[in-house]
Design an enzyme around this catalytic site. Structure first.
Site, mmCIF file in Angstrom:
data_model
loop_
_atom_site.group_PDB
_atom_site.id
_atom_site.type_symbol
_atom_site.label_atom_id
_atom_site.label_comp_id
_atom_site.label_asym_id
_atom_site.label_seq_id
_atom_site.Cartn_x
_atom_site.Cartn_y
_atom_site.Cartn_z
ATOM 1 N N GLU A 219 -15.635 -11.204 3.939
ATOM 2 C CA GLU A 219 -14.521 -10.899 3.031
ATOM 3 C C GLU A 219 -13.882 -12.168 2.475
ATOM 4 O OE1 GLU A 219 -10.859 -9.370 4.708
ATOM 5 O OE2 GLU A 219 -10.604 -8.006 3.017
ATOM 6 N N LYS B 45 -14.922 -9.845 8.274
ATOM 7 C CA LYS B 45 -13.880 -10.703 7.690
ATOM 8 C C LYS B 45 -14.465 -12.032 7.240
ATOM 9 C CE LYS B 45 -10.391 -7.972 8.162
ATOM 10 N NZ LYS B 45 -9.599 -7.529 7.013
ATOM 11 N N SER C 13 -7.197 1.747 -2.320
ATOM 12 C CA SER C 13 -5.949 1.059 -2.624
ATOM 13 C C SER C 13 -6.299 -0.331 -3.145
ATOM 14 C CB SER C 13 -5.113 0.945 -1.350
ATOM 15 O OG SER C 13 -4.167 -0.081 -1.516
ATOM 16 N N CYS D 159 -8.277 -2.024 3.900
ATOM 17 C CA CYS D 159 -8.132 -3.246 4.708
ATOM 18 C C CYS D 159 -9.375 -3.558 5.530
ATOM 19 C CB CYS D 159 -6.893 -3.221 5.574
ATOM 20 S SG CYS D 159 -6.498 -1.637 6.199
ATOM 21 N N GLU E 10 2.221 1.673 -3.356
ATOM 22 C CA GLU E 10 1.157 2.121 -4.262
ATOM 23 C C GLU E 10 0.921 3.626 -4.090
ATOM 24 O OE1 GLU E 10 -2.601 0.132 -3.724
ATOM 25 O OE2 GLU E 10 -3.577 1.347 -5.268
ATOM 26 N N GLU F 66 -13.551 -12.816 -5.436
ATOM 27 C CA GLU F 66 -12.213 -12.448 -5.933
ATOM 28 C C GLU F 66 -11.118 -13.080 -5.092
ATOM 29 O OE1 GLU F 66 -14.104 -10.065 -4.443
ATOM 30 O OE2 GLU F 66 -15.079 -9.013 -6.089
ATOM 31 N N CYS G 37 -10.437 -1.565 14.526
ATOM 32 C CA CYS G 37 -10.722 -2.994 14.710
ATOM 33 C C CYS G 37 -10.750 -3.409 16.175
ATOM 34 C CB CYS G 37 -9.691 -3.830 13.985
ATOM 35 S SG CYS G 37 -9.602 -3.440 12.246
ATOM 36 N N GLU H 59 0.830 -1.202 0.000
ATOM 37 C CA GLU H 59 0.000 0.000 0.000
ATOM 38 C C GLU H 59 0.870 1.260 0.000
ATOM 39 O OE1 GLU H 59 -3.267 -0.656 2.559
ATOM 40 O OE2 GLU H 59 -4.001 1.384 2.461
HETATM 41 S S1 SF4 Z 1 -13.175 -4.862 12.837
HETATM 42 FE FE1 SF4 Z 1 -14.443 -3.203 12.042
HETATM 43 S S2 SF4 Z 1 -12.912 -1.673 11.415
HETATM 44 FE FE2 SF4 Z 1 -11.823 -3.609 11.591
HETATM 45 S S3 SF4 Z 1 -11.871 -4.508 9.551
HETATM 46 FE FE3 SF4 Z 1 -13.619 -5.327 10.689
HETATM 47 S S4 SF4 Z 1 -15.338 -3.989 10.162
HETATM 48 FE FE4 SF4 Z 1 -13.458 -2.910 9.606
#
Ligand code: SF4
Ligand code: SF4
Ligand code: SF4
Ligand code: FES
Ligand code: FES
Lengths: 576, 166
Positions: free
Chosen positions: A362, A359, A320, A300, A283, A367, A504, A280
């Site tokens: 994600e 996550k 990014s 992220c 970049e 992808e 987070c 990053e």
């Molecule tokens: S804990 Fe919250 S701020 Fe951290 S990546 Fe997950 S959703 Fe985003």
């Protein structure tokens, strides 16, 4: 502000004007039960569990909303008050399935606590009328059981005002009220960004984590090789999830616990956070030098990325292209690591432990399979890991310490502070500064980007070029800054966005949050950073080895393939 | 099942009208009721696409509009017939022969309470006292009320609506 004198349960107390009875009682260590009240939210006063007697008031009043006055006499525990509270509770319970034994919130449910506090040891006197609505587990992150909802409205405040996503709505009126996504939709069909913040404030089991622990046991039974990565935040919140003080750092014990749970390789996501910074950061330099799209925005946080794809799809080019640390790690484990150790990637089960419910979504994005397989098979939250540790009968408190496994066991302080809002920015600045100026940073701490203000700004002098950066957390703040990007008035070069309040470390995979707890966790994060021998991503030896032996250089063809991604337009979900 | 009921789409021309109406009250959340009452005249139901346009034009969130609609018994998010027949459900009408009125409606339209005819022209619903007990039994069809009904007069009334003779 003037002070007010009153008595609560015959004890005199002096508090500032405007204080509520609830707060005044708390200062005397008198505990008034509450249900809809949340210390970080607006007063809602809709559950009526907190009623008290106030002199001169014929009816009982709600302590969470009633302001104190001079000369007031309050009684918080008369028989009349207790009878009223019990009756209210019975009415709530008459509309609530009593399946505590099989509820995820068993032992951490606020309704259950109140039943205990009010000594509800007899069956409810009213006919129980459950809503009989279907349970929605369509979201990879959240399970919604509307039958358990007590309609306190906390999730609505978070989703509408803090995150401005607006997934849930109060539907109907009176006895039939229920909180649901509008128009009979399930979560998967809404704009929900999976941040899980609604779940963090839900007092009952109506919104819970999508529990993926079974997948781990199944992979174990199938004889797979289990590799797990642990996110920066986890070491500061896992102990809390298992009953220790918020902010207790337990890195070594955490590794031991994971080993005992049967994970063959335990790696540190701090390592791939450093990798993220390398990609990053480079970049950003590339964009600065070649007149690329600015401001560049961090990518992220998957909740933020989904938010951007949904509400600001025309601006995804600002994101990014670097993957999040979780996904970079996933791609590297099933390629470089598998090749090195001659493990068939197909028999490799890649797990992550995250402070985050987004996550989970994600790792299932289509992808995210650049290794040829789903890069990360299962993302567990801190809470799920805590359950697994309990289930396995491991006494976390007394565990010895074990270091992370090589070759991805080394993380720098820069990777560690990813956990807190402003951390990615600070980590990037440490590296970018040294790469550009060729000089060693005197002080590594960028205090301007730390702290919990909604918007933080800083300017950094990079060999004569002034680089302007901004840091925001919560999606309402992200929306505000995106409006400025859209209007062309955001004259920054680099913006960090985290969806969760506090970053987070305040993520929804952690134990139930409050601002107080988040602040203690944050202090621990910076403490860990300060004590680490390596505090800059580009000085992480294992990262260097990975580039030398495998990837070549940041932004090389191989890096682009494994460590970068693309974004899509999700606006259609809004039906605009 | 749930999805099916909700996922009905509104015609583009109707949505344009909705946008025109809502745009007059940009950033005036207090005017939501006025907007919805006006919009109700041009769309068959407060479907999702309608709520989305209202929200967009008024600067509200979609879920706020939805909550608002579901709060009121006389507004609906589900598709309904062109004519909504509301049968009074309270005691005075009941004692004065509401049963016969109800029978007349269901015999004529072949649908029961809560249902919509296949041609999507009639929906039958129950509602609380219409406030015209002096002429009970009474019904309301869209925004017109009819009182002192019998089996025969109800049937005649419905037939007039079927012929669009109103
Ligand atoms: S804990 Fe919250 S701020 Fe951290 S990546 Fe997950 S959703 Fe985003
Ligand atoms: S997970 Fe986040 S976006 Fe989804 S409903 Fe909850 S608060 Fe809203
Ligand atoms: S889902 Fe939970 S937070 Fe939301 S209204 Fe219901 S009980 Fe409250
Ligand atoms: S806590 Fe006071 S009314 Fe709910
Ligand atoms: S009871 Fe039917 S109109 Fe009043």
């Amino acid at each position: 502000m003037a002070n007010v004198k009153l008595t609560i349960d015959s004890i005199a107390v002096e508090v500032p004007e405007g204080t509520t009875i609830l707060q005044a009682a708390k200062s005397l260590n008198i505990n008034i039960p509450t249900l809809c009240y949340h210390e970080d939210q607006k007063v809602k006063a809709n559950c009526r569990i907190c009623v008290v007697e106030v002199n001169g008031q014929k009816l009982l009043q709600t302590a969470c909303s009633f302001p104190v006055a001079d000369g007031m006499t309050v009684v918080t525990n008369s028989p009349r008050v207790i009878r009223a509270r019990r009756n209210t509770l019975e009415l709530i319970l008459a509309h609530h399935p009593l399946d505590c034994l099989t509820c995820q919130k068993n032992n951490s449910c606020e309704l259950q606590n109140i039943a205990k506090e009010l000594n509800m040891s007899k069956p409810v006197r009213y006919e129980v009328a459950s809503r009989n609505l279907p349970i929605d587990s369509s979201s990879p992150s959240i399970v919604h059981d509307p039958n358990k909802c007590i309609v306190c409205g906390r999730c609505l405040e978070v989703c509408n005002e803090v995150q401005t996503v607006g997934v849930l709505a109060k539907e109907g009126r009176s006895f039939d009220v229920v909180v649901n996504p509008p128009y009979g939709k399930v979560f998967a069909d809404t704009a929900c960004v999976n941040c899980g913040q609604c779940m963090q404030v839900c007092p009952v089991g109506a919104l819970t984590i999508h529990d993926d622990t079974t997948d781990i046991y199944m992979a174990q039974e199938a004889g797979k090789t289990l590799a797990v990565q642990v996110a920066p935040s986890v070491r500061t919140t896992i102990a809390e999830a298992l009953g220790e003080e918020p902010g207790t750092v337990s890195t070594g014990r955490l590794v031991t616990a994971l080993k005992r749970l049967g994970f063959h390789y335990v790696f540190d996501t701090d390592f791939s956070a450093d990798l993220t910074i390398m990609e990053e950061g480079n970049e950003l330099l590339h964009r600065l030098n070649t007149g690329g799209v600015l401001p560049m925005i961090t990518s992220c946080c998957p909740a933020w990325v989904k938010f951007c794809e949904t509400f600001y799809p025309q601006y995804v080019k600002h994101l990014s292209s670097a993957k999040s640390p979780q996904q970079m790690f996933g791609a590297v484990i099933k390629t470089f690591f598998a090749e090195r150790n001659q493990i068939d990637p197909q028999s490799l089960f890649s797990v992550s432990v995250m402070p985050c419910t987004a996550k989970k979504y994600e790792c299932k994005r289509y992808e995210m399979n650049d290794s040829g397989y789903q890069d990360v098979d299962v993302a567990l939250t801190v809470q799920e890991l805590a359950w697994m540790i309990r289930t396995a009968g491991i006494d976390f408190k007394t565990l010895p310490e074990t270091p992370f496994d090589s070759p991805f066991g080394l993380g720098s302080g820069a990777g560690e502070i990813f956990a807190a809002t402003g951390g990615v920015m600070e980590a990037a600045l440490r590296t970018v500064y040294e790469v550009v100026t060729g000089q060693t940073l005197e002080s590594l701490d960028f205090h301007a980007v730390r702290g919990v203000e909604g918007l933080k700004e800083a300017e950094v002098n990079l060999a004569g070029t002034i680089v302007k950066v901004a840091v925001v957390h919560t999606l309402s703040q992200a929306r505000a800054i995106m409006e400025r990007v859209a209007a062309g008035t955001a004259d920054y070069h680099f913006i960090e966005v985290m969806a969760c309040p506090g970053g987070c470390i305040g993520g929804a995979g952690n134990p139930i949050r409050s601002w107080k707890k988040v602040l203690r966790r944050t202090a621990s994060v910076y403490d860990v950073d300060r004590k680490l021998p390596v505090r800059k991503s580009h000085e992480n030896k294992e990262v260097r080895v990975l580039y030398q032996d495998y990837l070549g250089a940041p932004l090389s063809e191989k890096s682009e393939h494994l460590l970068h991604t693309k974004y899509i337009n999700r606006q259609d979900i809004l039906r605009l | 099942m749930k999805q099916e009921i909700y996922s009905h789409t509104t015609s583009q021309s109707a949505l344009v009208r909705v946008a025109e109406i809502s745009a007059r009250y940009r950033n005036r959340p207090d005017k939501l009721m006025d907007v919805i009452l006006a919009v109700q005249k041009v769309v068959p139901s407060m479907a999702e696409d309608v709520a989305a346009v209202i929200a967009r034009e008024m600067g509200l969130m979609q879920n706020e509009v939805y909550s608002f609609i579901t709060f009121y018994g006389l507004l609906s998010v589900k598709e309904k017939g062109k004519y909504i027949i509301r049968m009074c459900n309270n005691a005075p009408c009941h004692v004065r022969g509401a049963r016969a009125v109800m029978d007349a409606i269901s015999d004529t339209l072949k649908i029961g309470v809560g249902e919509t005819t296949q041609d999507r022209r009639f929906t039958v619903e129950l509602c609380p006292c219409l406030g015209i007990c002096d002429v009970s039994p009474a019904i309301m069809i869209n925004d017109k009320t009819y009182g002192n009904l019998t089996y025969d007069s109800t049937q005649a009334l419905i037939k007039r609506y079927i012929r669009e003779d109103v």
